[in-house]
Design a protein around this motif. Structure first.
Motif, PDB file in Angstrom:
ATOM      1  N   ARG A  69       0.889  -1.258   0.134  1.00 18.27           N
ATOM      2  CA  ARG A  69       0.012  -0.149  -0.185  1.00 18.27           C
ATOM      3  C   ARG A  69       0.949   1.289  -0.014  1.00 18.27           C
ATOM      4  NH1 ARG A  69      -3.465  -3.150   3.319  1.00 18.27           N
ATOM      5  NH2 ARG A  69      -2.610  -2.705   5.193  1.00 18.27           N
ATOM      6  N   SER A  70       2.087   1.349   0.580  1.00 16.76           N
ATOM      7  CA  SER A  70       2.878   2.356   0.808  1.00 16.76           C
ATOM      8  C   SER A  70       3.939   2.454  -0.118  1.00 16.76           C
ATOM      9  CB  SER A  70       3.437   2.452   2.160  1.00 16.76           C
ATOM     10  OG  SER A  70       4.254   1.592   2.256  1.00 16.76           O
ATOM     11  N   HIS A  71       4.062   1.465  -1.343  1.00 16.55           N
ATOM     12  CA  HIS A  71       5.138   1.547  -2.200  1.00 16.55           C
ATOM     13  C   HIS A  71       4.620   2.450  -3.330  1.00 16.55           C
ATOM     14  CE1 HIS A  71       8.061  -0.263  -4.877  1.00 16.55           C
ATOM     15  NE2 HIS A  71       8.746  -0.620  -3.785  1.00 16.55           N
ATOM     16  N   THR A  72       5.498   2.661  -3.909  1.00 16.67           N
ATOM     17  CA  THR A  72       5.233   3.717  -5.158  1.00 16.67           C
ATOM     18  C   THR A  72       4.889   2.846  -6.420  1.00 16.67           C
ATOM     19  OG1 THR A  72       7.567   3.892  -5.958  1.00 16.67           O
ATOM     20  CG2 THR A  72       6.636   5.512  -4.618  1.00 16.67           C
ATOM     21  N   GLU A  73       5.371   1.750  -6.596  1.00 13.05           N
ATOM     22  CA  GLU A  73       4.953   0.911  -7.972  1.00 13.05           C
ATOM     23  C   GLU A  73       3.832  -0.302  -7.624  1.00 13.05           C
ATOM     24  OE1 GLU A  73       8.575  -0.758 -10.525  1.00 13.05           O
ATOM     25  OE2 GLU A  73       9.509  -0.573  -8.490  1.00 13.05           O
ATOM     26  N   LYS A  74       3.166  -0.520  -8.374  1.00 11.67           N
ATOM     27  CA  LYS A  74       2.136  -1.616  -8.379  1.00 11.67           C
ATOM     28  C   LYS A  74       3.131  -2.841  -8.420  1.00 11.67           C
ATOM     29  CE  LYS A  74      -1.943  -3.322  -8.409  1.00 11.67           C
ATOM     30  NZ  LYS A  74      -2.306  -3.932  -7.021  1.00 11.67           N
ATOM     31  N   LEU A  75       3.105  -3.772  -7.422  1.00  9.32           N
ATOM     32  CA  LEU A  75       3.983  -4.852  -7.476  1.00  9.32           C
ATOM     33  C   LEU A  75       3.109  -6.298  -7.192  1.00  9.32           C
ATOM     34  CD1 LEU A  75       7.137  -3.711  -5.373  1.00  9.32           C
ATOM     35  CD2 LEU A  75       6.979  -3.978  -7.836  1.00  9.32           C
ATOM     36  N   ASN A  76       3.297  -7.222  -8.103  1.00  8.80           N
ATOM     37  CA  ASN A  76       2.339  -8.510  -8.003  1.00  8.80           C
ATOM     38  C   ASN A  76       3.366  -9.474  -7.207  1.00  8.80           C
ATOM     39  OD1 ASN A  76       0.687 -10.423  -8.455  1.00  8.80           O
ATOM     40  ND2 ASN A  76       1.212 -10.965 -10.515  1.00  8.80           N
ATOM     41  N   TRP A  77       3.755  -9.249  -5.971  1.00  6.38           N
ATOM     42  CA  TRP A  77       4.234 -10.056  -5.158  1.00  6.38           C
ATOM     43  C   TRP A  77       3.789 -11.321  -4.712  1.00  6.38           C
ATOM     44  CZ3 TRP A  77       1.997 -11.792  -0.608  1.00  6.38           C
ATOM     45  CH2 TRP A  77       1.121 -11.177  -0.333  1.00  6.38           C
ATOM     46  N   LYS A  78       2.532 -11.497  -5.074  1.00  5.64           N
ATOM     47  CA  LYS A  78       2.026 -12.888  -4.817  1.00  5.64           C
ATOM     48  C   LYS A  78       2.629 -14.012  -5.955  1.00  5.64           C
ATOM     49  CE  LYS A  78      -2.123 -11.171  -2.267  1.00  5.64           C
ATOM     50  NZ  LYS A  78      -3.517 -11.454  -2.143  1.00  5.64           N
ATOM     51  N   THR A  79       2.702 -13.433  -7.050  1.00  7.62           N
ATOM     52  CA  THR A  79       3.292 -14.624  -8.065  1.00  7.62           C
ATOM     53  C   THR A  79       4.745 -14.313  -8.495  1.00  7.62           C
ATOM     54  OG1 THR A  79       2.340 -13.043  -9.760  1.00  7.62           O
ATOM     55  CG2 THR A  79       0.855 -15.048  -8.608  1.00  7.62           C
ATOM     56  N   SER A  80       5.305 -13.135  -8.294  1.00  5.01           N
ATOM     57  CA  SER A  80       6.486 -12.655  -8.708  1.00  5.01           C
ATOM     58  C   SER A  80       7.683 -12.580  -7.810  1.00  5.01           C
ATOM     59  CB  SER A  80       6.379 -11.384  -9.529  1.00  5.01           C
ATOM     60  OG  SER A  80       7.709 -10.834 -10.069  1.00  5.01           O
ATOM     61  N   ILE A  81       8.835 -13.374  -7.782  1.00  9.18           N
ATOM     62  CA  ILE A  81       9.665 -13.165  -6.915  1.00  9.18           C
ATOM     63  C   ILE A  81      10.606 -11.823  -6.944  1.00  9.18           C
ATOM     64  CG2 ILE A  81      11.684 -14.428  -8.395  1.00  9.18           C
ATOM     65  CD1 ILE A  81      11.293 -14.430  -4.398  1.00  9.18           C
ATOM     66  N   VAL A  82      10.413 -11.318  -8.400  1.00  5.75           N
ATOM     67  CA  VAL A  82      11.274  -9.904  -8.463  1.00  5.75           C
ATOM     68  C   VAL A  82      10.459  -8.993  -7.613  1.00  5.75           C
ATOM     69  CG1 VAL A  82      11.787  -8.517 -10.229  1.00  5.75           C
ATOM     70  CG2 VAL A  82      12.129 -10.633 -10.647  1.00  5.75           C
ATOM     71  N   ASP A  83       9.230  -8.928  -8.013  1.00  6.60           N
ATOM     72  CA  ASP A  83       8.186  -7.893  -7.051  1.00  6.60           C
ATOM     73  C   ASP A  83       8.359  -8.274  -5.851  1.00  6.60           C
ATOM     74  OD1 ASP A  83       7.729  -7.174  -9.556  1.00  6.60           O
ATOM     75  OD2 ASP A  83       5.692  -7.288  -9.471  1.00  6.60           O
ATOM     76  N   LEU A  84       8.391  -9.430  -5.178  1.00  6.20           N
ATOM     77  CA  LEU A  84       8.418  -9.744  -3.627  1.00  6.20           C
ATOM     78  C   LEU A  84       9.674  -9.057  -3.219  1.00  6.20           C
ATOM     79  CD1 LEU A  84       7.359 -11.215  -1.183  1.00  6.20           C
ATOM     80  CD2 LEU A  84       8.690 -13.076  -1.985  1.00  6.20           C
ATOM     81  N   MET A  85      10.967  -9.197  -3.920  1.00  4.07           N
ATOM     82  CA  MET A  85      12.192  -8.690  -3.181  1.00  4.07           C
ATOM     83  C   MET A  85      12.277  -7.004  -3.485  1.00  4.07           C
ATOM     84  SD  MET A  85      14.546 -11.699  -4.941  1.00  4.07           S
ATOM     85  CE  MET A  85      16.071 -11.275  -4.261  1.00  4.07           C
ATOM     86  N   LYS A  86      11.558  -6.591  -4.442  1.00  4.22           N
ATOM     87  CA  LYS A  86      11.623  -5.235  -4.527  1.00  4.22           C
ATOM     88  C   LYS A  86      10.835  -4.772  -3.388  1.00  4.22           C
ATOM     89  CE  LYS A  86      12.116  -4.240  -9.573  1.00  4.22           C
ATOM     90  NZ  LYS A  86      10.936  -3.766 -10.732  1.00  4.22           N
ATOM     91  N   LEU A  87       9.555  -5.371  -3.245  1.00  3.12           N
ATOM     92  CA  LEU A  87       8.819  -4.882  -2.197  1.00  3.12           C
ATOM     93  C   LEU A  87       9.334  -4.776  -0.753  1.00  3.12           C
ATOM     94  CD1 LEU A  87       5.810  -3.914  -1.438  1.00  3.12           C
ATOM     95  CD2 LEU A  87       5.295  -6.243  -0.814  1.00  3.12           C
ATOM     96  N   LEU A  88      10.411  -5.594  -0.619  1.00  2.00           N
ATOM     97  CA  LEU A  88      11.109  -5.983   0.731  1.00  2.00           C
ATOM     98  C   LEU A  88      12.363  -4.936   0.664  1.00  2.00           C
ATOM     99  CD1 LEU A  88      10.851  -9.408   1.211  1.00  2.00           C
ATOM    100  CD2 LEU A  88       9.464  -7.916   2.343  1.00  2.00           C
ATOM    101  N   GLY A  89      12.572  -4.307  -0.492  1.00  2.00           N
ATOM    102  CA  GLY A  89      13.853  -3.395  -0.464  1.00  2.00           C
ATOM    103  C   GLY A  89      15.035  -4.098  -0.710  1.00  2.00           C
ATOM    104  N   LEU A  90      14.870  -5.655  -1.225  1.00  2.00           N
ATOM    105  CA  LEU A  90      16.275  -6.341  -1.684  1.00  2.00           C
ATOM    106  C   LEU A  90      16.645  -6.019  -3.133  1.00  2.00           C
ATOM    107  CD1 LEU A  90      15.173  -9.300   0.324  1.00  2.00           C
ATOM    108  CD2 LEU A  90      16.675  -7.470   1.145  1.00  2.00           C
ATOM    109  N   ASP A  91      17.715  -6.348  -3.456  1.00  2.00           N
ATOM    110  CA  ASP A  91      18.243  -6.531  -4.700  1.00  2.00           C
ATOM    111  C   ASP A  91      17.586  -7.614  -5.516  1.00  2.00           C
ATOM    112  OD1 ASP A  91      19.723  -6.557  -7.195  1.00  2.00           O
ATOM    113  OD2 ASP A  91      21.583  -7.216  -5.957  1.00  2.00           O
ATOM    114  N   SER A  92      16.929  -7.309  -6.654  1.00  2.00           N
ATOM    115  CA  SER A  92      16.288  -8.449  -7.589  1.00  2.00           C
ATOM    116  C   SER A  92      16.750  -8.776  -8.461  1.00  2.00           C
ATOM    117  CB  SER A  92      14.524  -7.801  -7.462  1.00  2.00           C
ATOM    118  OG  SER A  92      14.813  -6.755  -8.269  1.00  2.00           O
ATOM    119  N   SER A  93      18.117  -8.166  -8.701  1.00  2.00           N
ATOM    120  CA  SER A  93      18.779  -8.632 -10.072  1.00  2.00           C
ATOM    121  C   SER A  93      18.883 -10.217 -10.132  1.00  2.00           C
ATOM    122  CB  SER A  93      20.113  -8.021  -9.904  1.00  2.00           C
ATOM    123  OG  SER A  93      20.928  -8.959  -8.863  1.00  2.00           O
TER     124      SER A  93
END
Length: 142
Positions: A69-93
């Motif tokens: 809710r407080s993130h600037t991007e709309k992230l699909n963390w429920k299915t995407s590992i990249v989005d999950l890592m981004k949401l947690l502020g981790l390197d998703s490379s």
């Protein structure tokens, strides 16, 4: 710290270290015989043996939805590992995801295909969160 350890930390997983320390040092008990009418004494752990620490439950979905809710991007963390890592502020490379996949034991044949690795990795992370005390809905564990 490992990447998965960082994920646990970001989600608020942790054990009460003071309780674990207190349980690892048994209290001295006087060497007296209890009268037959009293209940048997609770057995103390043997010296040098740490009692297992209790796992606290973490409502993973609630924490991630709050972050979302407080993130600037709309992230699909429920299915995407990249989005999950981004949401947690981790390197998703790709390099970070490969490191996490190696850490969690991803099969070699999936490591060479980033899409397959990502799908495996998301499921593995969700499963490991549940194994570590995360409250994960059953539909996310399938």
């Amino acid at each position: 710290m490992s990447i998965f350890g960082n994920i646990l930390s970001k989600l608020g997983f942790g054990h009460d270290k003071s309780a674990a320390t207190a349980n690892s040092t048994p209290a001295a008990t006087p060497a007296t015989t209890a009268p037959a009418t009293e209940a048997p004494a609770v057995r103390q752990p043997e010296a040098g043996v740490a009692a297992p620490a209790a796992i606290s439950t973490v409502d993973v979905v609630a924490k991630l939805e709050e972050l979302s809710r407080s993130h600037t991007e709309k992230l699909n963390w429920k299915t995407s590992i990249v989005d999950l890592m981004k949401l947690l502020g981790l390197d998703s490379s790709l390099a970070a995801r490969k490191e996490l996949a190696t850490e969690l034991g991803c099969p070699a044949e999936k490591m060479s295909d980033s899409a397959q690795m990502n799908m495996w990795l998301h499921k593995a992370v969700i499963q490991k969160l549940a194994e570590n005390g995360g409250n994960i809905p059953a539909d996310m564990l399938d």
